[in-house]
Design an enzyme around this catalytic site. Structure first.
Site, PDB file in Angstrom:
ATOM      1  N   GLU A  11      14.916   7.236   4.092  1.00  0.00           N
ATOM      2  CA  GLU A  11      15.588   8.502   3.807  1.00  0.00           C
ATOM      3  C   GLU A  11      17.061   8.314   3.475  1.00  0.00           C
ATOM      4  OE1 GLU A  11      14.944  11.335   6.875  1.00  0.00           O
ATOM      5  OE2 GLU A  11      12.764  11.334   6.650  1.00  0.00           O
ATOM      6  N   HIS A 305      24.373  11.433   3.352  1.00  0.00           N
ATOM      7  CA  HIS A 305      24.906  10.183   3.891  1.00  0.00           C
ATOM      8  C   HIS A 305      25.371  10.364   5.327  1.00  0.00           C
ATOM      9  CE1 HIS A 305      25.957   8.043  -0.164  1.00  0.00           C
ATOM     10  NE2 HIS A 305      24.746   7.756   0.257  1.00  0.00           N
TER      11      HIS A 305
END
Length: 333
Positions: A11, A305
């Site tokens: 992911e 992120h």
């Protein structure tokens, strides 16, 4: 023997992988990551990521399995704390700044200085420019105790690369971060281009456009033309107050220098009009230092992120929390 951590990189992108390498080196913690860069169009390790592995492995004499281009699985087990002087070659225009990103936080866990020399791209897409690292990130980390310096030997642009720089990191005691107000801002602007572009005055034209538009005081502007292996142009606007933030952009063939400057100023103005004390990209890069030192940082928003990196540092045993409010997202360690 420390039990190896099982990590899922499906992911996230390269930052998730780099964070795992950093925390593994700091904690003498083996890991196996599967699904590396699984949410990218070209999943698996690229040359830039292999350079990160090479650097971390050389500094810790790690045993490594799966370090090859395209691999979506890697085992990494350090055998001692980071030390030494290491040289790696990305072999492409992959970012040396992101290779340095793996090693920079190691100052918090070393007894003697180390250095990393990397060859590749110094100013390329999808990565901080060299000026961002030098004028934004390093000064901010130094404020909270990280002792590091950079030496640039040669610029490298996409697609050829060929840039070369050295990062030196000294034993450091990180202090808790407190970044919850911007303060009065001042700006420095750094333009760099291949020497072949000097006659077109791309640096001067970009700086002039920034001067015309920017509403905060200037403390420095630099225009540099460098010998490079291919044409290129990079512009970075660094702002400082009680915080640091940076906004950079790259030139492309057919794109006027003035348009590059507009992109940088537009990004700065959008940040000014929104919440958060650091810019969103810098917030992502502060996850590991903040996990190590503790403290509070306010960012504009929760990026992918930021969320995936926070989850990963939790897996390594660090407590990092995100709280969203009117002032942006508070990252607390």
């Amino acid at each position: 023997m420390t039990t190896s951590l099982d990590l899922d990189g499906s992911e996230g992108g390269g930052q998730l992988f780099r964070t795992a390498l950093t925390l593994s080196c700091l904690g003498d913690q083996p890991f196996e990551m599967v699904g590396i860069r699984g949410d990218r169009p070209n999943p698996g390790l690229r040359p830039q990521h292999l350079a990160c592995v090479d650097a971390a492995a050389a500094l810790t004499d790690a045993t490594v399995d799966g370090a090859e281009v395209g691999s979506e699985q890697l085992r990494f087990a350090p055998t001692h704390e980071p030390r030494g002087d290491v040289t790696v070659d990305v072999g492409t225009a992959g970012s040396v700044a992101l290779v340095f990103d793996t090693v920079l936080p190691l100052g918090a866990g070393i007894d003697s200085s180390l250095s990393l020399t990397a060859t590749g791209g110094t100013d390329v897409k999808w990565a901080p420019t060299f000026a961002f690292l030098h004028a934004v990130k390093l000064p901010l980390l130094a404020r909270f105790g990280l002792a590091a310096d950079l030496t640039l030997e040669r610029r490298g642009f996409y697609p050829t690369g060929g840039g070369r720089a050295t990062l030196r990191v000294a034993p450091s005691t990180l202090r808790p971060f407190t970044l919850d107000t911007r303060g009065a801002l001042v700006a420095s602007v750094h333009a760099v281009a291949a020497r072949d572009l000097a006659d077109a005055e791309v640096c001067e034209r970009a700086l002039e456009r920034v001067r015309e538009r920017l509403s905060v005081p200037f403390v420095e502007t630099t225009a540099t033309y460098a010998e490079t292996d291919c044409p290129g142009f990079a512009l970075c606007l660094a702002v400082a107050g009680e915080t640091r933030a940076g906004f950079d952009a790259l030139g492309e063939k057919g794109l006027p220098a003035e348009d590059v400057a507009d992109d940088v100023v537009d990004a700065f103005e959008a940040w000014c009009d929104g919440p958060g004390v650091v810019d969103a990209h810098l917030a992502d890069q502060l996850v590991v230092p903040l996990a190590l030192a503790g403290g509070v940082v306010t960012a504009p928003r929760v990026t992918t992120h930021l969320e995936t990196n926070r989850s990963l540092v939790d897996t390594f045993g660090y407590d990092l929390r995100l709280r969203t409010g009117d002032a942006g997202v508070v990252i607390q360690g």
